[in-house]
Scaffold this motif. Structure first.
Motif, short mmCIF file in Angstrom:
data_model
loop_
_atom_site.label_atom_id
_atom_site.label_comp_id
_atom_site.label_asym_id
_atom_site.label_seq_id
_atom_site.Cartn_x
_atom_site.Cartn_y
_atom_site.Cartn_z
N ALA A 8 0.83 -1.20 0.00
CA ALA A 8 0.00 0.00 0.00
C ALA A 8 0.87 1.25 0.00
N ILE A 9 1.93 1.25 0.83
CA ILE A 9 2.71 2.50 0.96
C ILE A 9 3.35 2.90 -0.38
N THR A 10 3.91 1.94 -1.11
CA THR A 10 4.56 2.30 -2.37
C THR A 10 3.52 2.63 -3.45
N THR A 11 2.37 1.97 -3.38
CA THR A 11 1.29 2.29 -4.33
C THR A 11 0.83 3.73 -4.13
N ILE A 24 13.47 5.95 4.82
CA ILE A 24 13.07 7.36 4.93
C ILE A 24 12.82 7.58 6.41
N ASP A 25 13.76 8.24 7.09
CA ASP A 25 13.62 8.28 8.55
C ASP A 25 14.62 9.27 9.16
N LEU A 26 14.43 9.54 10.44
CA LEU A 26 15.48 10.15 11.25
C LEU A 26 16.52 9.06 11.54
N VAL A 27 17.78 9.44 11.58
CA VAL A 27 18.82 8.47 11.91
C VAL A 27 18.73 8.17 13.41
N PRO A 28 18.64 6.89 13.79
CA PRO A 28 18.47 6.55 15.21
C PRO A 28 19.57 7.19 16.07
N SER A 74 6.40 4.83 8.38
CA SER A 74 7.00 3.89 9.33
C SER A 74 7.37 2.53 8.70
N PRO A 75 6.65 2.05 7.66
CA PRO A 75 7.14 0.80 7.04
C PRO A 75 8.55 0.95 6.44
N LEU A 76 8.98 2.20 6.20
CA LEU A 76 10.31 2.43 5.61
C LEU A 76 11.31 2.90 6.66
N ALA A 118 17.09 -4.43 11.45
CA ALA A 118 17.49 -5.00 12.75
C ALA A 118 16.30 -5.71 13.40
N GLU A 119 15.10 -5.21 13.15
CA GLU A 119 13.89 -5.81 13.74
C GLU A 119 13.39 -6.99 12.92
N ASN A 120 14.06 -7.28 11.81
CA ASN A 120 13.65 -8.36 10.89
C ASN A 120 12.20 -8.18 10.45
N ASP A 121 11.82 -6.95 10.13
CA ASP A 121 10.46 -6.64 9.69
C ASP A 121 10.53 -5.99 8.31
N LEU A 122 11.08 -6.78 7.38
CA LEU A 122 11.31 -6.25 6.03
C LEU A 122 10.00 -6.16 5.24
#
Ligand SMILES: Cc1cc2nc3c(=O)[nH]c(=O)nc-3n(C[C@H](O)[C@H](O)[C@H](O)COP(=O)(O)OP(=O)(O)OC[C@H]3O[C@@H](n4cnc5c(N)ncnc54)[C@H](O)[C@@H]3O)c2cc1C
Length: 387
Positions: free
Chosen positions: A58-61, A319-323, A364-366, A372-376
């Motif tokens: 959905a996010i990329t669509t 696409i995020d803030l760097v942790p 958030s999916p990106l 690291a969370e293995n949530d690809l």
């Protein structure tokens, strides 16, 4: 030139320029984009610039649909043209991927994309000049097309500059200075520039920056070749963009009698790769085209170029803030399909700077930590550029 800005953007590809534009549109104009070469000198200027909307998530669509609409009406967004050409997009899959294509096409329609599913027989009556042998089913997007990478990148930059943003070329950023969990400056070959926030969009050259601030990201590179052909205009005045998952090939028309073929993804060295096209690859692509589109047997090869895909483990960007660093935003790893998403990515990067999160579309999916969370993110056609 002042030595202090509210936001410093590193890298003048389409992503950095899009971020600069959306920051300016949000009223943040005390900004500086630093590019070590010229705008669009990296992957952006080597792109095939195909804007398709067929995706598995959905996010990329959503991103592809919204971004396509911005680029198709770019003057409304930036006051500048994008060179958008509406060709339509034919997406062919191989045996075993029929259900995936139908599911994805339904997803596209759910988000407002005109995506039509054709059997090979239906497709043959619509495009009798194309050979659909071996293709069990295909999807057609009448509203897809391509644009001009230089026009889009420069259009974003010009729009930002017209609002007060600054662009400085031929300036190499050598480091990001972090103090107490905040990016406070960038070091360049022309001296230090203080920054209220930093946007990192240096394309293939992002890993060193992230490593130096203690937040490494698993990125790799492949060389993608673009073969240029002259087609017989009397037989093929134009044609839709065609993509085929069976071999990863996409081809599209370009100005005049040109057709561009994107082919191969070979692991390569980022700084020393061969930027031209291999004659054996040109021969392979011509052979494929003649099989798929027999009138190409009169086409002539006219060189081409190669560029880099910067790949993440799931072929989707970060696409995020760097942790651990509250004001360092990164857009990385577009995995060969970033150009078409650039307006929504630029907007998200700007929102991350101004609001600390992406508000228009939930990115958030990106997120950075998903590996690291293995949530690809999954892809119906496997981890590939078709994502
Ligand atoms: C051959 C090819 C075909 C493609 N086809 C498509 C397609 O059909 N559709 C699609 O959607 N996408 C496509 N892509 C992908 C798309 O082009 C990229 O995802 C997109 O251009 C990435 O933009 P970017 O701004 O992140 O990176 P880049 O364009 O690489 O920009 C990064 C910039 O940062 C600068 N930089 C790096 N380090 C520094 C430093 N230390 N200091 C200052 N500046 C620095 C570089 O010079 C460069 O200009 C293709 C890519 C290639 C290579």
């Amino acid at each position: 030139m002042p030595d202090s800005y509210d936001v410093v953007v590193i890298g003048g590809g389409v992503m950095g320029c899009a971020a600069l534009h959306y920051l300016a549109k949000m009223g943040v104009t005390n900004t500086l984009l630093l590019e070590r070469d010229t705008l669009a000198a990296g992957s952006t200027g080597r792109s095939m610039t195909i804007l398709r909307m067929h995706y598995s998530n959905a996010i990329t669509t959503i991103m592809a649909k919204e971004s396509r609409d911005v680029i198709a009406d770019f003057e409304s967004e930036t006051g500048h043209p994008s060179g958008f050409v509406n060709t339509g997009y034919v997406f062919m899959v191989e045996e075993g991927q029929e259900d995936a294509l139908r599911t994805n096409s339904a997803l596209q329609r759910e988000y407002g994309v005109d995506s039509q599913v054709f059997t090979p027989e239906e497709a043959s009556s619509r495009w009798p000049e194309i050979n659909f042998e071996g293709v069990p089913v295909l999807a057609f997007e009448p509203n897809s097309g391509y644009a001009d990478s230089s026009a889009v990148t420069n259009g974003f930059a010009l729009s930002a500059r017209e609002r007060g943003a600054k662009v400085q070329l031929e300036t190499n950023v050598t480091g990001i200075v972090v103090e107490h969990g905040r990016a406070v400056a960038v070091e360049t070959d022309r001296g230090r520039i203080n920054a209220g926030a930093v946007v990192l969009t240096a394309g293939p050259w992002i890993p060193e920056f992230l490593k130096s601030v203690g937040a490494p990201l698993d990125l790799s590179w492949v060389r993608h070749q673009v073969v240029k052909l002259h087609r017989p205009l009397n037989k093929i005045p134009t044609h839709p963009i065609i993509a085929d998952t069976s071999n990863g090939i996409s081809f599209r028309p370009d100005a005049g009698d040109l057709t561009l073929i994107g082919i191969r993804e070979d692991p390569t060295d980022r700084d020393t790769y061969n930027q031209s096209v291999d004659s054996s690859t040109a021969a392979d692509s011509l052979e494929y085209l003649v099989m798929r589109y027999p009138a190409f047997d009169e086409a002539g090869w006219d060189g081409g170029w190669s560029g880099l895909f910067t790949i993440t483990p799931d072929h989707h960007p970060v696409i995020d803030l760097v942790p651990g660093i509250e004001n360092l935003v990164v857009g990385a790893g577009f995995s060969g399909h970033g150009f078409k998403l650039s307006p929504t990515i630029g907007r998200a990067l700007a929102e991350l700077v101004t609001q600390g999160r992406s508000t228009s579309i939930d990115m958030s999916p990106l997120r950075f930590t998903r590996f690291a969370e293995n949530d690809l993110l999954g892809s119906a056609y496997g981890a590939s550029v078709f994502a």
